[in-house]
Design an enzyme around this catalytic site. Structure first.
Site, PDB file in Angstrom:
ATOM      1  CG  HIS A  39      -1.910   1.102   1.216  1.00 55.28           C
ATOM      2  ND1 HIS A  39      -2.327   1.709   2.372  1.00 55.28           N
ATOM      3  CD2 HIS A  39      -2.563   1.725   0.208  1.00 55.28           C
ATOM      4  CE1 HIS A  39      -3.196   2.658   2.079  1.00 55.28           C
ATOM      5  NE2 HIS A  39      -3.354   2.681   0.765  1.00 55.28           N
TER       6      HIS A  39
ATOM      7  CG  ASP B  28       8.706  10.248 -22.479  1.00 57.88           C
ATOM      8  OD1 ASP B  28       9.872  10.054 -22.068  1.00 57.88           O
ATOM      9  OD2 ASP B  28       8.127  11.347 -22.360  1.00 57.88           O
TER      10      ASP B  28
ATOM     11  CG  HIS C 287       8.152  16.746 -16.994  1.00 55.00           C
ATOM     12  ND1 HIS C 287       7.421  15.587 -16.994  1.00 55.00           N
ATOM     13  CD2 HIS C 287       9.323  16.452 -17.600  1.00 55.00           C
ATOM     14  CE1 HIS C 287       8.123  14.627 -17.576  1.00 55.00           C
ATOM     15  NE2 HIS C 287       9.283  15.121 -17.946  1.00 55.00           N
TER      16      HIS C 287
ATOM     17  CG  ASN D 298       7.002  10.998 -18.619  1.00 56.02           C
ATOM     18  OD1 ASN D 298       7.537  10.029 -19.103  1.00 56.02           O
ATOM     19  ND2 ASN D 298       7.228  12.234 -19.068  1.00 56.02           N
TER      20      ASN D 298
END
Length: 134
Positions: free
Chosen positions: A20, A28, A101, A125
């Site tokens: 968990h 990519d 990102h 991604n």
């Protein structure tokens, strides 16, 4: 020999070992992988396999409670964003938008593995967080 499910032994092992809140990244073919994080490189050639195909397969066999995405995916790759919405309806899976990102790439260091696909579209991604099955 396994008859069903993900046949790639490295991915099958990572999935079986998840607990968990553990995380796994799918990206990519250009996604950098931090030192020390296992990389499972599926890229055969450009566009094979596609990011969304791998994500869909992961979603079949992994209990996912949260997904983490960079906002650039929505802004600069709307087709991928739409495809992800089909795989992960927001009423079933919690969506977490990271700052950018660069933050997603920083989070990779906490992933149990990074799976690189043959995807060549930008910002394809995602980080998948494991849920519990009970």
């Amino acid at each position: 020999m396994q008859k069903v499910g993900i046949l790639n032994s490295h991915i099958a092992k990572v999935l079986a070992d998840l607990g968990h809140t553990d995380k796994i990244c799918v990206g990519d073919c250009g996604l950098p992988v931090p030192a020390g994080v296992p990389k499972i490189d599926l890229a055969l050639r450009f566009r094979e396999p596609l990011f969304i195909e791998v994500v869909k397969e992961m979603a079949k066999y992994m209990q996912i409670e949260k997904i983490y995405l960079a906002p650039e995916t929505k802004e600069k790759n709307p087709a991928q964003w739409k495809a992800l919405q089909e795989v992960f309806p927001e009423d079933k899976v919690e969506w977490v938008l990271l700052k950018d990102h660069e933050e997603l790439k920083a989070w990779e260091k906490d992933c149990k593995a990074v799976i690189r696909t043959g995807e060549v579209t930008p910002f394809s991604n995602i980080i998948l967080q494991s849920g519990v099955i009970f």
